[in-house]
Design a protein around this motif. Structure first.
Motif, PDB file in Angstrom:
ATOM      1  N   ARG A 100      -6.371  17.399  -2.435  1.00  0.00           N
ATOM      2  CA  ARG A 100      -6.942  18.392  -1.608  1.00  0.00           C
ATOM      3  C   ARG A 100      -6.543  18.785  -0.636  1.00  0.00           C
ATOM      4  O   ARG A 100      -7.240  19.438   0.277  1.00  0.00           O
ATOM      5  N   SER A 101      -5.213  18.480  -0.201  1.00  0.00           N
ATOM      6  CA  SER A 101      -4.527  19.045   1.033  1.00  0.00           C
ATOM      7  C   SER A 101      -3.980  20.320   0.851  1.00  0.00           C
ATOM      8  O   SER A 101      -3.879  21.073  -0.149  1.00  0.00           O
ATOM      9  N   ARG A 102      -4.414  21.029   2.237  1.00  0.00           N
ATOM     10  CA  ARG A 102      -3.904  22.363   2.221  1.00  0.00           C
ATOM     11  C   ARG A 102      -3.597  22.671   3.483  1.00  0.00           C
ATOM     12  O   ARG A 102      -3.563  21.808   4.411  1.00  0.00           O
ATOM     13  N   ALA A 103      -2.911  24.006   3.681  1.00  0.00           N
ATOM     14  CA  ALA A 103      -2.369  24.438   4.976  1.00  0.00           C
ATOM     15  C   ALA A 103      -2.698  25.847   5.186  1.00  0.00           C
ATOM     16  O   ALA A 103      -2.691  26.507   4.191  1.00  0.00           O
ATOM     17  N   PHE A 104      -2.858  26.316   6.419  1.00  0.00           N
ATOM     18  CA  PHE A 104      -3.178  27.690   6.648  1.00  0.00           C
ATOM     19  C   PHE A 104      -2.275  28.123   7.803  1.00  0.00           C
ATOM     20  O   PHE A 104      -2.129  27.281   8.752  1.00  0.00           O
ATOM     21  N   LEU A 105      -1.984  29.510   8.136  1.00  0.00           N
ATOM     22  CA  LEU A 105      -1.604  29.962   9.400  1.00  0.00           C
ATOM     23  C   LEU A 105      -2.942  30.039  10.339  1.00  0.00           C
ATOM     24  O   LEU A 105      -3.792  30.450   9.899  1.00  0.00           O
ATOM     25  N   GLY A 106      -2.923  29.556  11.500  1.00  0.00           N
ATOM     26  CA  GLY A 106      -3.832  29.579  12.418  1.00  0.00           C
ATOM     27  C   GLY A 106      -4.566  28.415  12.945  1.00  0.00           C
ATOM     28  O   GLY A 106      -3.507  27.454  12.447  1.00  0.00           O
ATOM     29  N   GLY A 111     -10.171  28.987   8.801  1.00  0.00           N
ATOM     30  CA  GLY A 111      -9.078  29.111   7.874  1.00  0.00           C
ATOM     31  C   GLY A 111      -8.247  30.504   8.228  1.00  0.00           C
ATOM     32  O   GLY A 111      -8.601  31.071   9.092  1.00  0.00           O
ATOM     33  N   GLY A 112      -7.201  30.704   7.588  1.00  0.00           N
ATOM     34  CA  GLY A 112      -6.294  31.835   7.772  1.00  0.00           C
ATOM     35  C   GLY A 112      -5.466  31.967   6.535  1.00  0.00           C
ATOM     36  O   GLY A 112      -5.963  31.780   5.529  1.00  0.00           O
ATOM     37  N   THR A 113      -4.370  32.641   6.872  1.00  0.00           N
ATOM     38  CA  THR A 113      -3.431  32.917   5.675  1.00  0.00           C
ATOM     39  C   THR A 113      -3.078  31.668   4.901  1.00  0.00           C
ATOM     40  O   THR A 113      -2.420  30.939   5.797  1.00  0.00           O
ATOM     41  N   PRO A 114      -3.360  31.268   3.687  1.00  0.00           N
ATOM     42  CA  PRO A 114      -2.855  30.155   3.035  1.00  0.00           C
ATOM     43  C   PRO A 114      -1.223  29.954   3.155  1.00  0.00           C
ATOM     44  O   PRO A 114      -0.491  30.951   3.174  1.00  0.00           O
ATOM     45  N   ALA A 140       7.978  29.288  10.404  1.00  0.00           N
ATOM     46  CA  ALA A 140       8.822  29.910  11.172  1.00  0.00           C
ATOM     47  C   ALA A 140       8.456  29.777  12.707  1.00  0.00           C
ATOM     48  O   ALA A 140       7.382  29.771  12.951  1.00  0.00           O
ATOM     49  N   PRO A 141       9.673  29.839  13.562  1.00  0.00           N
ATOM     50  CA  PRO A 141       9.370  29.809  15.151  1.00  0.00           C
ATOM     51  C   PRO A 141       8.447  30.928  15.529  1.00  0.00           C
ATOM     52  O   PRO A 141       8.337  31.919  14.878  1.00  0.00           O
ATOM     53  N   GLY A 142       7.412  30.651  16.448  1.00  0.00           N
ATOM     54  CA  GLY A 142       6.541  31.570  16.851  1.00  0.00           C
ATOM     55  C   GLY A 142       5.300  31.373  16.147  1.00  0.00           C
ATOM     56  O   GLY A 142       4.376  32.081  16.185  1.00  0.00           O
ATOM     57  N   GLN A 143       4.861  30.497  14.881  1.00  0.00           N
ATOM     58  CA  GLN A 143       3.885  30.650  14.260  1.00  0.00           C
ATOM     59  C   GLN A 143       3.081  29.307  14.649  1.00  0.00           C
ATOM     60  O   GLN A 143       3.544  28.204  15.026  1.00  0.00           O
ATOM     61  N   THR A 144       1.812  29.367  14.384  1.00  0.00           N
ATOM     62  CA  THR A 144       0.964  28.128  14.362  1.00  0.00           C
ATOM     63  C   THR A 144       0.275  27.738  13.006  1.00  0.00           C
ATOM     64  O   THR A 144      -0.177  28.767  12.294  1.00  0.00           O
ATOM     65  N   VAL A 145       0.503  26.556  12.625  1.00  0.00           N
ATOM     66  CA  VAL A 145      -0.031  26.225  11.187  1.00  0.00           C
ATOM     67  C   VAL A 145      -0.983  25.116  11.311  1.00  0.00           C
ATOM     68  O   VAL A 145      -1.224  24.212  12.385  1.00  0.00           O
ATOM     69  N   THR A 146      -2.199  24.897  10.601  1.00  0.00           N
ATOM     70  CA  THR A 146      -2.949  24.069  10.486  1.00  0.00           C
ATOM     71  C   THR A 146      -3.012  23.208   9.373  1.00  0.00           C
ATOM     72  O   THR A 146      -2.957  23.859   8.246  1.00  0.00           O
ATOM     73  N   VAL A 147      -3.045  21.880   9.223  1.00  0.00           N
ATOM     74  CA  VAL A 147      -2.777  21.073   8.039  1.00  0.00           C
ATOM     75  C   VAL A 147      -4.377  20.604   7.900  1.00  0.00           C
ATOM     76  O   VAL A 147      -4.532  19.746   8.724  1.00  0.00           O
ATOM     77  N   SER A 148      -4.711  20.546   6.658  1.00  0.00           N
ATOM     78  CA  SER A 148      -6.110  20.129   6.561  1.00  0.00           C
ATOM     79  C   SER A 148      -6.088  18.900   5.506  1.00  0.00           C
ATOM     80  O   SER A 148      -5.383  19.318   4.295  1.00  0.00           O
ATOM     81  N   LEU A 149      -6.491  17.884   5.794  1.00  0.00           N
ATOM     82  CA  LEU A 149      -6.614  16.551   4.927  1.00  0.00           C
ATOM     83  C   LEU A 149      -7.889  16.058   4.759  1.00  0.00           C
ATOM     84  O   LEU A 149      -8.511  15.974   5.480  1.00  0.00           O
ATOM     85  N   ASP A 150      -8.275  16.140   3.288  1.00  0.00           N
ATOM     86  CA  ASP A 150      -9.608  15.793   2.800  1.00  0.00           C
ATOM     87  C   ASP A 150      -9.439  14.190   2.901  1.00  0.00           C
ATOM     88  O   ASP A 150      -8.546  13.424   2.058  1.00  0.00           O
ATOM     89  N   VAL A 151     -10.908  13.555   3.181  1.00  0.00           N
ATOM     90  CA  VAL A 151     -11.052  12.087   2.804  1.00  0.00           C
ATOM     91  C   VAL A 151     -12.316  12.090   1.940  1.00  0.00           C
ATOM     92  O   VAL A 151     -13.255  13.077   2.174  1.00  0.00           O
TER      93      VAL A 151
END
Length: 189
Positions: A100-106, A111-114, A140-151
């Motif tokens: 159930r791990s995922r990531a998105f921009l922002g 959430g944001g763009t997956p 890419a450089p200049g971007q922010t990403v969020t990693v979401s991990l479920d427990v």
């Protein structure tokens, strides 16, 4: 060979933490360092930053999502290929759910763009307190990403739970850069 190493060292500056920054962009004798690469291995000119860590629910024994937001600076020199999250020793070890791990921009729970993940887990035993996610394509450089991990649920016991976050540049699975610690307060209500 020794002369080439001395010449290379004269054109480079080694900072604490092992980050190599090239002062010269070319070498007539074949010892060159391109921005973001050294001997075919990627590295960061300027390391990404852990800018936020958050938990969706802070009550003990409840399902939760743990988020780690990473900013890749414009002058990083290399894209962000992977992130490893490792729980520091504590009374209770959480089992991070790779399925159930995922990531998105922002950088928010909205959430944001997956972002597609090409690999999740890494070399980890079952019920491990460590999880690695690999981005496809790299961030890419200049971007922010969020990693979401479920427990499946927060710890049984309230307390402070900390997770080390490490970033890996594209093309180098060996040399991760520690970004700091995400800290979560879990409460017994």
């Amino acid at each position: 060979m020794f002369n080439k190493l001395v010449q290379f060292a004269a054109r480079s500056l080694i900072l604490s933490g092992g980050v190599l920054i090239s002062i010269s962009s070319s070498d007539p004798q074949g010892v060159a360092a391109n921005a973001g690469q050294f001997q075919g291995q990627g590295y960061f000119d300027h390391a990404p930053r852990l800018v936020r860590s958050a938990v969706s629910m802070s009550a003990a024994r409840t399902p939760a999502t743990y988020q780690f937001t990473i900013s890749v600076p414009q002058d990083a020199g290399s894209p962000l290929q992977a992130v490893r999250v490792l729980q520091e020793k504590n009374v209770e070890i959480l089992s991070l759910n790779p399925d159930r791990s995922r990531a998105f921009l922002g950088d928010s729970f909205a959430g944001g763009t997956p972002v597609a993940l090409s690999a999740i887990g890494g070399s980890r035993p079952v019920d491990s307190n460590e999880l690695t996610v690999e981005f496809n394509p790299p961030i890419a450089p200049g971007q922010t990403v969020t990693v979401s991990l479920d427990v499946s649920q927060n710890p049984q016991l309230g307390g402070i739970y900390q997770f080390e976050v490490t970033a890996y540049p594209a093309g180098n699975e060996q040399s991760g850069v520690p970004l700091g610690v995400g800290r979560f307060n879990i409460y017994n209500y």
